[in-house]
Design a protein around this motif. Structure first.
Motif, PDB file in Angstrom:
ATOM      1  N   LYS A  17      31.377 -31.122  -5.101  1.00  0.00           N
ATOM      2  CA  LYS A  17      31.135 -29.971  -4.241  1.00  0.00           C
ATOM      3  C   LYS A  17      29.719 -29.464  -4.442  1.00  0.00           C
ATOM      4  CE  LYS A  17      35.276 -30.379  -2.802  1.00  0.00           C
ATOM      5  NZ  LYS A  17      35.472 -31.059  -1.521  1.00  0.00           N
ATOM      6  N   SER A 442      30.701 -23.012   5.887  1.00  0.00           N
ATOM      7  CA  SER A 442      30.596 -23.264   4.444  1.00  0.00           C
ATOM      8  C   SER A 442      29.424 -24.209   4.147  1.00  0.00           C
ATOM      9  CB  SER A 442      31.907 -23.853   3.914  1.00  0.00           C
ATOM     10  OG  SER A 442      32.192 -25.088   4.535  1.00  0.00           O
ATOM     11  N   SER A 443      29.177 -25.164   5.036  1.00  0.00           N
ATOM     12  CA  SER A 443      28.057 -26.079   4.828  1.00  0.00           C
ATOM     13  C   SER A 443      26.716 -25.365   4.964  1.00  0.00           C
ATOM     14  CB  SER A 443      28.126 -27.235   5.842  1.00  0.00           C
ATOM     15  OG  SER A 443      29.292 -28.007   5.648  1.00  0.00           O
ATOM     16  N   SER A 446      25.753 -23.478   1.887  1.00  0.00           N
ATOM     17  CA  SER A 446      25.672 -24.277   0.666  1.00  0.00           C
ATOM     18  C   SER A 446      24.405 -25.127   0.705  1.00  0.00           C
ATOM     19  CB  SER A 446      26.898 -25.198   0.536  1.00  0.00           C
ATOM     20  OG  SER A 446      28.089 -24.457   0.466  1.00  0.00           O
ATOM     21  N   ALA A 455      31.396 -28.525   1.549  1.00  0.00           N
ATOM     22  CA  ALA A 455      31.290 -27.406   0.617  1.00  0.00           C
ATOM     23  C   ALA A 455      32.618 -27.194  -0.115  1.00  0.00           C
ATOM     24  CB  ALA A 455      30.880 -26.146   1.369  1.00  0.00           C
TER      25      ALA A 455
END
Length: 495
Positions: A17, A442-443, A446, A455
């Protein structure tokens, strides 16, 4: 997490992750949370503020939105047919990660989703009853009907996919050919160099993320209001905030489960089921309706669109400006495509490794648009046929509450079983939009480096939940109208 540790303390230590980008994450989350909290505490103030912002944005940047969408489409088509179209998104010997059907299904479900259930009936009816310019009574009904379908295809068609393809191709090229991060900031590296790794890149990703969350909230708001109508018709669940909050909560849970299974399983499986059922519903409406008319109008609508598109794409109504109509329709849709640009673009990039630039562009333009043409031409023309056959109650009810138009039409096409199928399809569309959004949010927040990396699951859960909270807050503040207004305004920084 083990020992009750705060998730942030383990980011970067979880196997496979990617670490959190704290600036993008906290700034974006703070902006969204402040707007959501303000909408819950002072809904009238937020409503009036967005109303004033929309007036200013449309007055000074309406032409900018229109020119931006047109320029993106022209550029991307030119690129597809140039010598660069042969370049593969990945090593020269790479092959696509997904089959053409699965790829097509995910293209459609991620970029269109539940809103087409709403607008494929609601917009043609509204455009037929209230055309943008001129007196409706002075325009022949057949002319109004044809114009209504063309405008619906225009707003929901190939223009938005040109923008998606542009953003998605840029990210895919830099990720798979230049081995850069799969992020919006990477596309600016030739212009800004190493500065994209600093605060300038954080600003870029934050603008994309904040705008995108509002675009997703608008989609989910439209979807949940319409799903509530079906639940009322089928099970007597009253339409209102309680049921809609329950639907949002349920959908966030389902989206979380799907998103955490990864794009290879969750999103692909739901998208495939979605598209098959939606095609089945469209065929049912085609067979049970005025089939000969619907087939003729489908072909004729494509011809009308091809003839009128060159003029419509740069139409600013400068000499006879329908201010409210322009804000509610063309500018809203163009802003909506902008807010979804980074999200759908990143998702397209994520699922398109191994395809050539020409294949990517033509697929992203033609395949989903063909689906849109089929859906809008069948459902929209069927709704107009009901009105022109004398069913004025259907027209009045759809104008008064657009979210019920689809189900009123389906009630005449088969009753409760067909409504139940449309409800199930709507839920699947809703979830695929939410989970693909959570995956991309989320990507963006991150520091994704690997081209196949996702992510951390907790980050996807967070964004799915925060988007749900924002959707609820905006619905409480002013319903679908304020979601449209917020989309038009929040698209400007990323645009």
């Amino acid at each position: 997490l083990p020992g009750g540790a705060f998730p942030g303390t383990l980011i970067g230590k979880l196997p496979g992750k990617e670490p959190l980008n704290p600036v993008v994450f906290f700034v974006s989350a703070t902006i969204i949370a402040i707007v959501a909290l303000a909408a819950l505490i002072a809904p009238d103030l937020v409503k009036s503020a967005f109303g004033a912002a929309v007036t200013w944005t449309s007055r000074w940047f309406g032409s900018f939105y229109i020119l931006l969408i047109t320029a993106a489409l022209v550029f991307i088509l030119g690129l597809a047919f140039s010598r660069f179209g042969r370049i593969r998104l990945g090593p020269d010997n790479s092959t696509p990660d997904f089959s053409t059907f699965a790829w097509t299904a995910m293209l459609f479900a991620a970029g269109i989703g539940t809103e087409i259930l709403f607008f494929a009936v609601a917009e043609p009816v509204d455009q037929y009853v209230h055309p943008p310019t001129g007196d409706a009574q002075a325009i022949p009904p057949a002319t109004r009907a044809r114009e209504a379908i063309v405008l619906s295809l225009f707003h929901y068609g190939i223009s938005g996919w040109g923008l998606y393809a542009l953003v998605g191709l840029a990210m895919a090229y830099f990720a798979y050919r230049r081995r850069d991060a799969l992020a919006v900031r990477s596309t600016l590296r030739p212009l800004l160099g190493r500065r994209v790794d600093g605060w300038i890149g954080d600003v870029v990703d934050t603008a994309a993320l904040v705008g995108g969350v509002f675009g997703i909230a608008a989609s989910l708001g439209v979807g949940v209001v319409q799903l509530n109508v079906a639940l009322d018709l089928l099970f007597g669940i009253p339409q209102g905030a309680g049921a809609q909050i329950g639907l949002i909560t349920l959908s966030v849970i389902m989206a979380t489960i799907s998103a955490t299974t990864g794009v290879d399983r969750g999103v692909r499986m739901l998208s495939n089921i979605n598209v098959i059922l939606a095609i089945g519903l469209a065929l049912w409406v085609l067979i049970t309706g005025n089939t000969a008319f619907l087939l003729d109008s489908l072909v004729g609508s494509v011809g009308d669109f091809m003839v009128q598109f060159p003029q419509l794409t740069l139409e600013t109504y400068a000499y006879d400006r329908p201010e409210t109509w322009l804000n509610d329709w063309t500018l809203f849709f163009w802003a909506w495509w902008v807010t979804w640009g980074a999200f759908v673009g990143m998702f397209l990039a994520r699922i398109s490794r191994g395809r050539t630039i020409r294949e990517f562009i033509l697929g992203a333009l033609i395949l989903p648009f063909s689906y849109v043409v089929m859906w809008v031409a069948i459902f929209g023309n069927n709704a107009l046929d009901l009105i022109r056959s004398g069913n004025q109650e259907f027209a009045e009810a759809t104008i008064a509450k657009p979210e019920q138009g689809l189900y009123l039409m389906l009630d005449a096409a088969g009753g409760r079983p067909v409504i139940a199928l449309a409800l199930f399809i709507g839920i699947l569309f809703y979830v695929t939009s939410a989970d693909s959004g959570a995956l991309v949010m989320s990507s963006l927040s991150s520091r994704i480096r690997g081209e196949r990396e996702d992510a951390a699951p907790w980050l996807r859960i967070f964004w799915a939940a925060l988007t749900g909270v924002l959707t609820v807050a905006m619905l409480v503040a002013g319903g679908i109208t304020i979601l449209q207004q917020a989309t038009l305004v929040m698209a400007l920084p990323f645009g």
